[in-house]
Scaffold this motif. Structure first.
Motif, PDB file in Angstrom:
ATOM      1  N   THR A 168     -67.172 -58.831 -21.856  1.00 60.72           N
ATOM      2  CA  THR A 168     -66.015 -59.705 -21.673  1.00 60.72           C
ATOM      3  C   THR A 168     -65.300 -59.358 -20.372  1.00 60.72           C
ATOM      4  O   THR A 168     -64.865 -60.239 -19.628  1.00 60.72           O
ATOM      5  N   THR A 169     -65.193 -58.080 -20.068  1.00 59.71           N
ATOM      6  CA  THR A 169     -64.585 -57.632 -18.810  1.00 59.71           C
ATOM      7  C   THR A 169     -65.416 -58.100 -17.618  1.00 59.71           C
ATOM      8  O   THR A 169     -64.876 -58.583 -16.629  1.00 59.71           O
ATOM      9  N   VAL A 170     -66.735 -57.982 -17.733  1.00 61.34           N
ATOM     10  CA  VAL A 170     -67.618 -58.463 -16.664  1.00 61.34           C
ATOM     11  C   VAL A 170     -67.367 -59.950 -16.427  1.00 61.34           C
ATOM     12  O   VAL A 170     -67.257 -60.403 -15.291  1.00 61.34           O
ATOM     13  N   ALA A 171     -67.245 -60.708 -17.515  1.00 60.16           N
ATOM     14  CA  ALA A 171     -67.001 -62.155 -17.392  1.00 60.16           C
ATOM     15  C   ALA A 171     -65.691 -62.433 -16.663  1.00 60.16           C
ATOM     16  O   ALA A 171     -65.621 -63.299 -15.792  1.00 60.16           O
ATOM     17  N   LYS A 172     -64.652 -61.680 -17.000  1.00 61.35           N
ATOM     18  CA  LYS A 172     -63.345 -61.901 -16.382  1.00 61.35           C
ATOM     19  C   LYS A 172     -63.313 -61.485 -14.914  1.00 61.35           C
ATOM     20  O   LYS A 172     -62.551 -62.035 -14.127  1.00 61.35           O
ATOM     21  N   LEU A 173     -64.118 -60.501 -14.554  1.00 55.59           N
ATOM     22  CA  LEU A 173     -64.128 -59.987 -13.176  1.00 55.59           C
ATOM     23  C   LEU A 173     -65.213 -60.615 -12.307  1.00 55.59           C
ATOM     24  O   LEU A 173     -65.327 -60.280 -11.136  1.00 55.59           O
TER      25      LEU A 173
END
Length: 103
Positions: free
Chosen positions: A4-9
């Motif tokens: 999810t963090t990868v998606a946001k960044l």
């Protein structure tokens, strides 16, 4: 860092090199000026156990993720980083977690 963090960044990320089981992701230095990005990086959730190791190299501005290519389809990781919209990225994250946790 989790998916999810990868998606946001992802707007700061690009695939530098990828072999099944190991992906090197370059990040743009402008990530350090985004307060939301910094908050995500400072308190990242844990990666699933299919991710064997992650390492950050500040000098080369890259992150290496070593993962089990039998559990995480390599193309899905690239698709996540290259997703054209938040909706597409969210769908990929959902599929990844379904593969990892609903099996």
């Amino acid at each position: 860092m989790d998916f999810t963090t990868v998606a946001k960044l992802r707007k700061y990320l690009s695939v530098k090199h990828h072999l099944p089981g190991r992906i090197r992701i370059a990040f743009d230095k402008s990530i350090i000026t985004d307060p939301e990005a910094l908050a995500l990086v400072k308190s990242p959730p844990k990666m699933p156990d299919a991710v064997k190791k992650t390492s950050l190299n500040i000098f080369s501005k890259s992150i290496v993720i070593e993962y089990d290519a039998n559990r995480i389809p390599p193309q899905m990781l690239e698709d996540l980083i290259n997703a054209p919209s938040d909706e597409v990225a969210s769908g990929i994250v959902e599929k990844l977690y379904a593969l990892l946790y609903e099996s």
